[in-house]
Design a protein around this motif. Structure first.
Motif, mmCIF file in Angstrom:
data_model
loop_
_atom_site.group_PDB
_atom_site.id
_atom_site.type_symbol
_atom_site.label_atom_id
_atom_site.label_comp_id
_atom_site.label_asym_id
_atom_site.label_seq_id
_atom_site.Cartn_x
_atom_site.Cartn_y
_atom_site.Cartn_z
ATOM 1 N N LYS A 128 0.735 -1.254 -0.117
ATOM 2 C CA LYS A 128 0.106 -0.084 0.034
ATOM 3 C C LYS A 128 0.791 1.251 0.220
ATOM 4 O O LYS A 128 0.660 2.055 -0.813
ATOM 5 C CB LYS A 128 -0.911 -0.086 1.300
ATOM 6 N N GLN A 129 1.788 1.139 0.831
ATOM 7 C CA GLN A 129 2.689 2.583 0.822
ATOM 8 C C GLN A 129 3.411 2.700 -0.338
ATOM 9 O O GLN A 129 3.712 3.755 -0.561
ATOM 10 C CB GLN A 129 3.608 2.409 2.242
ATOM 11 N N LEU A 130 4.218 1.625 -0.791
ATOM 12 C CA LEU A 130 4.809 1.672 -1.949
ATOM 13 C C LEU A 130 3.917 2.325 -3.267
ATOM 14 O O LEU A 130 4.265 2.962 -4.089
ATOM 15 C CB LEU A 130 5.426 0.601 -2.194
ATOM 16 N N LYS A 131 2.731 1.794 -3.400
ATOM 17 C CA LYS A 131 1.791 2.308 -4.304
ATOM 18 C C LYS A 131 1.461 3.755 -4.243
ATOM 19 O O LYS A 131 1.392 4.394 -4.956
ATOM 20 C CB LYS A 131 0.389 1.412 -4.146
ATOM 21 N N ASP A 132 1.382 4.247 -2.591
ATOM 22 C CA ASP A 132 0.976 5.439 -2.451
ATOM 23 C C ASP A 132 1.903 6.534 -2.707
ATOM 24 O O ASP A 132 1.578 7.551 -2.934
ATOM 25 C CB ASP A 132 0.387 5.528 -0.560
ATOM 26 N N THR A 133 3.094 5.927 -2.878
ATOM 27 C CA THR A 133 4.178 6.828 -3.011
ATOM 28 C C THR A 133 4.624 6.848 -4.659
ATOM 29 O O THR A 133 5.729 7.050 -4.822
ATOM 30 C CB THR A 133 5.352 6.729 -2.208
ATOM 31 N N SER A 134 3.837 6.047 -5.417
ATOM 32 C CA SER A 134 4.193 5.618 -6.789
ATOM 33 C C SER A 134 5.463 4.837 -7.060
ATOM 34 O O SER A 134 6.156 5.200 -7.931
ATOM 35 C CB SER A 134 4.276 7.050 -7.382
ATOM 36 N N LEU A 135 5.845 4.143 -5.958
ATOM 37 C CA LEU A 135 7.280 3.302 -6.120
ATOM 38 C C LEU A 135 6.670 1.873 -6.583
ATOM 39 O O LEU A 135 7.740 1.224 -6.903
ATOM 40 C CB LEU A 135 7.856 3.647 -4.884
ATOM 41 N N TRP A 136 5.535 1.533 -6.234
ATOM 42 C CA TRP A 136 5.338 -0.065 -6.372
ATOM 43 C C TRP A 136 5.927 -0.872 -7.661
ATOM 44 O O TRP A 136 6.560 -1.763 -7.800
ATOM 45 C CB TRP A 136 4.022 -0.328 -5.933
ATOM 46 N N ASN A 137 5.389 -0.251 -8.796
ATOM 47 C CA ASN A 137 5.583 -0.776 -9.979
ATOM 48 C C ASN A 137 7.160 -0.506 -10.394
ATOM 49 O O ASN A 137 7.592 -1.554 -11.200
ATOM 50 C CB ASN A 137 4.883 0.164 -11.337
#
Length: 253
Positions: A128-137
């Motif tokens: 969730k936090q990596l997605k919220d900071t646009s880092l997940w992908n």
């Protein structure tokens, strides 16, 4: 002010080594908004920011008087608990400081400290936090590689994700894009604008263009005093105070 203030500062004075750094600060910072603190170098911007999470406690020869209310809690009350206060604040410094561990463990670090041990729960938080900071992908296929191998812009977003993982109420940023390239700066700015739906964000910046792009409110500080505070467009385009006009025009640096 239409929005409810989350941070209310009353009669705040800060002395460091006998010097009067902040002078009779009174201000209410609205919830769910981006507020930027601007002003010349050495005017007290970062000192003011540090009063919000009691980071001044780590500085020698500091005297703080007055009150800083976060919600209904006076964080400078005699029995205020500092660890609990700092948990409410996510801090993004000038340069990113990822922990010497993996990307995954950086984000999971705070939740683990606060008692979350189940891998399934940590997996959800990290994603969730990596997605919220646009880092997940960008990192989902290398979560267990060292965070230090990320670019500096990615490290800054990782540090933001790490801060958000402990569910703060407030995000504080101290010149948090000053070490980044323009593309990374743009990504961080976009994050701040998006995250204000969930958090109160207070930033120190020396870049007026940035303050105008992302801020809802501006605090102009000069020689330890708040000279002007209001909606961004009003302060930057139609300042009421002569000192603000001089600063905005570039005559004070």
């Amino acid at each position: 002010m239409t929005q409810h203030p989350l941070i209310s500062v009353k009669d705040l004075n800060v002395h460091i080594d006998g010097h009067h750094i902040l002078k009779n600060i009174n201000i209410s910072i609205p919830d769910k908004s981006v507020t930027s603190i601007i002003g010349p170098s050495g005017c007290g911007k970062t000192t003011l920011l540090k009063t919000f999470n009691r980071l001044l406690d780590d500085t020698a020869n500091v005297t703080v008087s007055g009150s800083v209310l976060v919600g209904d809690e006076d964080i400078y009350a005699p029995h205020a608990e500092v660890t609990h206060i700092r948990k409410k604040m996510g801090l993004l410094s000038q340069r990113p400081y990822p922990l010497p561990m993996s990307i995954y463990d950086n984000v999971a670090y705070g939740p683990r400290i606060h008692g979350i041990r189940k891998k399934s729960e940590l997996d959800v938080i990290v994603e969730k936090q990596l997605k919220d900071t646009s880092l997940w992908n960008e990192v989902k296929d290398r979560l267990h590689t060292p965070a230090a191998k990320l670019s500096i812009g990615q490290q800054q977003r990782l540090c933001l994700a790490r801060g958000l993982a402990v569910k703060p109420e407030i995000i504080l940023g101290d010149e948090s894009t000053s070490a980044l390239d323009p593309i990374s700066t743009h990504k961080i700015e976009d994050l701040f604008v998006r995250l204000k739906e969930q958090y109160t964000i207070v930033l120190v910046t020396h870049i007026l263009r940035q303050a105008r792009r992302i801020s809802d409110y501006i605090i102009f500080v000069y020689m330890g005093e708040i000279i002007e505070f209001g909606p961004t467009e009003e302060v930057l385009l139609y300042p009421k105070e002569e000192l603000t006009k001089q600063y905005v025009k570039g005559f004070i640096s």
